[in-house]
Enzyme design. Structure first.
Site, PDB file in Angstrom:
ATOM      1  N   LYS A 202       0.846  -1.189   0.000  1.00 33.81           N
ATOM      2  CA  LYS A 202       0.000   0.000   0.000  1.00 33.81           C
ATOM      3  C   LYS A 202       0.880   1.238   0.000  1.00 33.81           C
ATOM      4  O   LYS A 202       1.687   1.443   0.905  1.00 33.81           O
ATOM      5  CB  LYS A 202      -0.907   0.000   1.222  1.00 33.81           C
ATOM      6  CG  LYS A 202      -1.764   1.246   1.316  1.00 33.81           C
ATOM      7  CD  LYS A 202      -2.802   1.139   2.398  1.00 33.81           C
ATOM      8  CE  LYS A 202      -3.589   2.436   2.485  1.00 33.81           C
ATOM      9  NZ  LYS A 202      -4.587   2.384   3.556  1.00 33.81           N
ATOM     10  N   LYS A 256      -2.124  -1.449  -3.864  1.00 32.40           N
ATOM     11  CA  LYS A 256      -3.004  -0.289  -3.773  1.00 32.40           C
ATOM     12  C   LYS A 256      -2.193   0.986  -3.821  1.00 32.40           C
ATOM     13  O   LYS A 256      -1.196   1.077  -3.106  1.00 32.40           O
ATOM     14  CB  LYS A 256      -3.759  -0.382  -2.447  1.00 32.40           C
ATOM     15  CG  LYS A 256      -4.689   0.752  -2.159  1.00 32.40           C
ATOM     16  CD  LYS A 256      -5.274   0.585  -0.793  1.00 32.40           C
ATOM     17  CE  LYS A 256      -6.060   1.849  -0.511  1.00 32.40           C
ATOM     18  NZ  LYS A 256      -6.378   1.982   0.869  1.00 32.40           N
TER      19      LYS A 256
HETATM   20  C1  PBG Z   1      -7.501   3.454   5.432  1.00 36.71           C
HETATM   21  C2  PBG Z   1      -7.779   3.232   3.991  1.00 36.71           C
HETATM   22  C3  PBG Z   1      -7.608   4.161   2.962  1.00 36.71           C
HETATM   23  C4  PBG Z   1      -8.146   3.560   1.830  1.00 36.71           C
HETATM   24  C5  PBG Z   1      -8.600   2.287   2.185  1.00 36.71           C
HETATM   25  N1  PBG Z   1      -8.345   2.091   3.521  1.00 36.71           N
HETATM   26  C6  PBG Z   1      -7.103   5.552   2.964  1.00 36.71           C
HETATM   27  C7  PBG Z   1      -5.770   5.868   3.452  1.00 36.71           C
HETATM   28  O1  PBG Z   1      -4.908   5.011   3.639  1.00 36.71           O
HETATM   29  O2  PBG Z   1      -5.563   7.062   3.702  1.00 36.71           O
HETATM   30  C8  PBG Z   1      -8.243   4.217   0.492  1.00 36.71           C
HETATM   31  C9  PBG Z   1      -9.275   3.676  -0.441  1.00 36.71           C
HETATM   32  C10 PBG Z   1      -9.630   4.591  -1.559  1.00 36.71           C
HETATM   33  O3  PBG Z   1      -9.001   5.656  -1.769  1.00 36.71           O
HETATM   34  O4  PBG Z   1     -10.583   4.264  -2.269  1.00 36.71           O
HETATM   35  N2  PBG Z   1      -6.425   2.906   5.979  1.00 36.71           N
END
Ligand code: PBG
Length: 332
Positions: A202, A256
């Site tokens: 991520k 991601k």
């Molecule tokens: C939280 C999380 C996020 C997303 C999914 N879980 C945001 C972040 O890490 O700030 C993003 C998903 C999206 O942008 O559609 N931990």
């Protein structure tokens, strides 16, 4: 390995592009509704929903409407939903205690979906950002995100989600050691069959902006997430994190965001051959929707092409806000 190609005119690659039938015969990547996981935002209230301006056509829904939307998604052939709770700034705390409350709206939504559509897989998100006064995924102490204390809280959060009936837990927090700690707790509490789909690779991405609006984190968030989410310039690190999460007990892994990181999807799939998912995140959705709304792109076509790219890159499935729209096109 690529087969050698005969010289022209023995080889005329256009032969196999000449008709829809020939193109269908030789097409390698395909999409099906079963490729999709639908992310949904849940909020307090009854029989109500509210718009998210940066995510056209996506709404935050009350628990009863989440159940109805899950039923609709299931009818379209979508096997799984992923639940994200909205918390206004006024309800956020530094101790994030709501995160492991058995009756928080996320856990109520999990139960409601399992009641409405027991066969459907329900996925969760494990991170403190929907509850945290600081908007971060971990506890903040003296301006730093603390790892080990956060992992203890994430374990409590995971167990509450498992008790609510979740099938798949999704640690998205990027703390070190969380997958192992969650797996150990699940085993010792008797949740042997609860799967973990780890947000392994991520990245610290600007494409999450609309999501942070959707869960109410934008107003709270101080600073950035660069000390725990991955640096966008790295790719070998993604492989190490996937290897680590698998060794700690993850069943599936995720990359991601999606579209800007398709190279990572391919490397992960080739290196590990495990169920690999991509999250086509909120900013990717917003970008395509905005261009389509302006008439600059054909919305349906770019939606399907962007989703197909994940399959071509080796992904087994995609978390996408387009899940229902794409499934409708595939089913038509
Ligand atoms: C939280 C999380 C996020 C997303 C999914 N879980 C945001 C972040 O890490 O700030 C993003 C998903 C999206 O942008 O559609 N931990």
């Amino acid at each position: 390995m690529t087969a050698p190609i005969a010289p022209f005119p023995a080889a005329r690659p256009r032969r196999l592009r000449a008709t829809p039938a020939l193109r269908a015969m030789v097409r390698q990547a395909r999409l099906a509704p079963s490729d999709f996981i639908l992310p949904m935002f849940v909020q307090d209230g009854h029989d109500s929903e509210s718009v998210i301006p940066s995510m056209p056509e996506v709404t935050r829904k009350s628990v009863d409407r989440i159940a109805a939307a899950a039923r609709e998604a299931w009818a379209l052939g979508i096997p799984a939903v992923c639940i994200f709770p909205y918390t206004p700034l006024s309800a956020r705390t530094a101790d994030c205690a709501m995160a492991w409350d058995d009756d928080n709206i996320a856990n109520r939504a999990i139960r409601a979906v399992k009641d409405a559509v027991p066969e459907m897989a329900v996925m969760t998100d494990i991170a403190l950002d929907p509850y945290n006064i600081d908007g971060h995924d971990g506890f903040v102490r003296d301006g730093r995100i603390v790892n080990d204390e956060t992992v203890e809280a994430l374990v409590k959060m995971a167990l509450a989600q498992a008790r609510a009936g979740a099938d798949i837990l999704g640690p998205s927090d990027m703390m070190d050691g969380r997958v192992g700690a969650i797996r150990k707790a699940l085993e010792s509490e008797g949740f042997r069959d609860v799967a973990i789909l780890s947000y392994s690779a991520k990245y610290a991405s600007a494409f999450y902006g609309p999501f942070r609006d959707a869960v109410g984190a934008s107003a709270a968030l101080k600073g950035d997430k660069n000390t725990y989410q991955m640096d966008p310039g790295n790719s070998d690190e993604a492989l190490r994190l996937v290897a680590r999460d698998l060794a700690e007990g993850a069943d599936m892994v995720m990359v991601k965001p999606g579209m800007p990181y398709l190279d990572i999807c391919r490397r992960v799939k080739d290196a590990f051959g495990v169920p690999t998912f991509a999250y086509q995140v909120s900013g990717e959705y917003a970008m395509l929707k905005a261009a389509a709304a302006n008439g600059w792109l054909d919305g349906d076509k770019v939606m399907m092409e962007s989703l197909l790219a994940f399959r071509r890159a080796g992904c087994d499935g995609i978390l996408t806000y387009f899940a229902c729209d794409a499934a409708r096109i595939l089913g038509a």
